[in-house]
Design a protein around this motif. Structure first.
Motif, PDB file in Angstrom:
ATOM      1  N   LEU A   4       0.723  -1.275  -0.028  1.00 17.84           N
ATOM      2  CA  LEU A   4       0.084   0.062   0.006  1.00 17.84           C
ATOM      3  C   LEU A   4       0.565   1.108  -0.015  1.00 17.84           C
ATOM      4  O   LEU A   4       0.348   2.307  -0.567  1.00 17.84           O
ATOM      5  CB  LEU A   4      -0.774   0.027   1.339  1.00 17.84           C
ATOM      6  N   THR A   7       1.424   2.357  -3.443  1.00 14.83           N
ATOM      7  CA  THR A   7       0.464   2.369  -4.440  1.00 14.83           C
ATOM      8  C   THR A   7       0.324   3.645  -5.167  1.00 14.83           C
ATOM      9  O   THR A   7       0.288   4.729  -4.405  1.00 14.83           O
ATOM     10  CB  THR A   7      -1.079   2.021  -3.591  1.00 14.83           C
ATOM     11  N   GLU A  78      -6.101   4.080  -1.748  1.00 15.36           N
ATOM     12  CA  GLU A  78      -5.056   4.824  -2.523  1.00 15.36           C
ATOM     13  C   GLU A  78      -5.123   6.338  -1.995  1.00 15.36           C
ATOM     14  O   GLU A  78      -4.036   7.149  -1.977  1.00 15.36           O
ATOM     15  CB  GLU A  78      -5.334   4.872  -3.834  1.00 15.36           C
ATOM     16  N   VAL A 176      -6.486  -2.673  -0.787  1.00 14.10           N
ATOM     17  CA  VAL A 176      -6.455  -1.420  -1.695  1.00 14.10           C
ATOM     18  C   VAL A 176      -7.790  -0.883  -2.168  1.00 14.10           C
ATOM     19  O   VAL A 176      -8.063   0.367  -2.049  1.00 14.10           O
ATOM     20  CB  VAL A 176      -5.647  -2.117  -3.270  1.00 14.10           C
ATOM     21  N   LYS A 213      -7.533  -2.913  -8.729  1.00 13.09           N
ATOM     22  CA  LYS A 213      -7.717  -2.108  -7.810  1.00 13.09           C
ATOM     23  C   LYS A 213      -8.928  -1.265  -7.776  1.00 13.09           C
ATOM     24  O   LYS A 213      -9.127  -0.453  -6.870  1.00 13.09           O
ATOM     25  CB  LYS A 213      -6.584  -1.164  -7.745  1.00 13.09           C
TER      26      LYS A 213
END
Length: 353
Positions: A4, A7, A78, A176, A213
């Motif tokens: 993460l 990301t 995100e 995610v 995602k």
């Protein structure tokens, strides 16, 4: 699974009510009184055709206040990671995401307490006790199926193991995507914890197309028949049905045979060190006004956050009918927030994702 911390944000950026492409200034160069506000939001409330909830509400907000909305969209996790990367030069004023990522933002010190006007009408379960976040649109985990190729949806998790779903089933990535994380949470609930969930999802992997995602991208695949089944959420998929008529919403049953879901609300919070904090507070207030909350079912396809604003009209009736006979449970969000990384690691190891 994807780390993460690394990301990247595949973001859509829109200046509401203007055709300008000028970037919003950050905290170091824009005054508190600048007539703009920047929102980082999980996807689902804005529409590509301009008819979504955010499209209408942001337009109305700008018309009323003169404050333009700069909109940045990404996955539920995100956008929290983006805030974390930008904490030394904060760009956002408001964040809207879903559990457990809103709790993650709180735990990492990325938001500052603010109780919007109208928050007293939001049930206690749908807001932070210390005022760190408040639900603005309520929502629930669901699954979707292609109604042409699969008129009768699967009833249970075990039905998904059938060979007809090989290469025709996909769920978004836990850790995610918010909805993908919700799939893991439901599996943990239904199979008695992370080990039971991981054991089942390991078996399911033979049918799973692979990681995604974005949950929103799966709806189009189901509508086209590229997938027969995917995960989703009621608000997004109900709203999508207007342009994607071949998807149907359903809820999976666990070993007890009873379909179940849980609330997955869009929660809004004021970002710490927001460059336009006053405008951020103004927007959060606006989102909880009775007039905006009264549009949630018809425009957003969701459920009002305020308990004193009844959901009325045909859309509200259809949404209520979807949940009829479905058990609604409450996850232990404190546990999930504290152990999300370990849970997603177990899932990753089990599925090879």
């Amino acid at each position: 699974m994807k780390d993460l911390r690394r990301t990247t944000l595949a973001a859509a950026v829109v200046l509401a009510l203007t055709g300008s492409t000028a970037a919003c200034a950050g905290g170091s160069s824009a005054g508190e009184g600048a007539a703009e506000v920047t929102v980082y939001s999980a996807d689902g409330l804005k529409s590509d055709d301009g008819g979504g909830f955010y499209d209408k509400v942001f337009k109305d907000f700008t018309a009323k206040t003169g404050v333009r909305v700069r909109y940045v969209e990404g996955g539920s996790g995100e956008i929290v990671q983006r805030l974390l990367r930008e904490r030394s030069n904060t760009q956002a004023d408001v964040i809207v995401t879903v559990p457990p990522f809103i709790q993650q933002a709180v735990g990492r010190g990325l938001v500052t307490p603010y109780r919007p006007a109208g928050a007293d009408a939001v049930p206690a379960a749908d807001k932070d006790a210390d005022g760190a976040w408040t639900t603005v649109v309520n929502n629930y985990l669901c699954f979707i199926h292609n109604t042409r190729q699969l008129p009768e949806p699967p009833a249970t998790w075990n039905d998904l193991l059938d060979a007809r779903f090989r290469g025709k089933l996909q769920y978004s990535t836990p850790g995610v995507a918010g909805d993908g994380t919700a799939v893991l949470i439901k599996a943990m609930h239904d199979f008695g914890g992370i080990r039971g969930a991981a054991d089942f999802l390991r078996k399911l992997q033979k049918n799973n197309v692979g990681p995604s995602k974005s949950t929103g991208a799966l709806a189009a695949k189901v509508d086209k028949g590229e997938l027969l089944v995917a995960n989703g959420d009621v608000q997004m998929n109900y709203a999508d049905a207007r342009s994607m008529p071949n998807q149907g919403i359903f809820f999976l049953a666990g070993p007890d045979g009873r379909p179940s879901t849980f609330a997955l609300p869009y929660a809004g919070a004021l970002v710490k060190s927001a460059p336009h904090a006053a405008n951020g507070r103004m927007l959060l207030d606006f989102l909880l006004t009775e007039s905006v909350q009264g549009q949630v079912s018809a425009v957003a396809g969701g459920f009002p956050a305020r308990g004193d604003v009844p959901a009325t009209g045909e859309d509200a009736a259809r949404l209520a009918a979807l949940l009829k006979g479905v058990d609604v449970f409450t996850p232990d969000w404190k546990d999930i927030d504290a152990n999300l990384k370990s849970y997603t690691d177990v899932w990753s190891d089990a599925t090879g994702s």
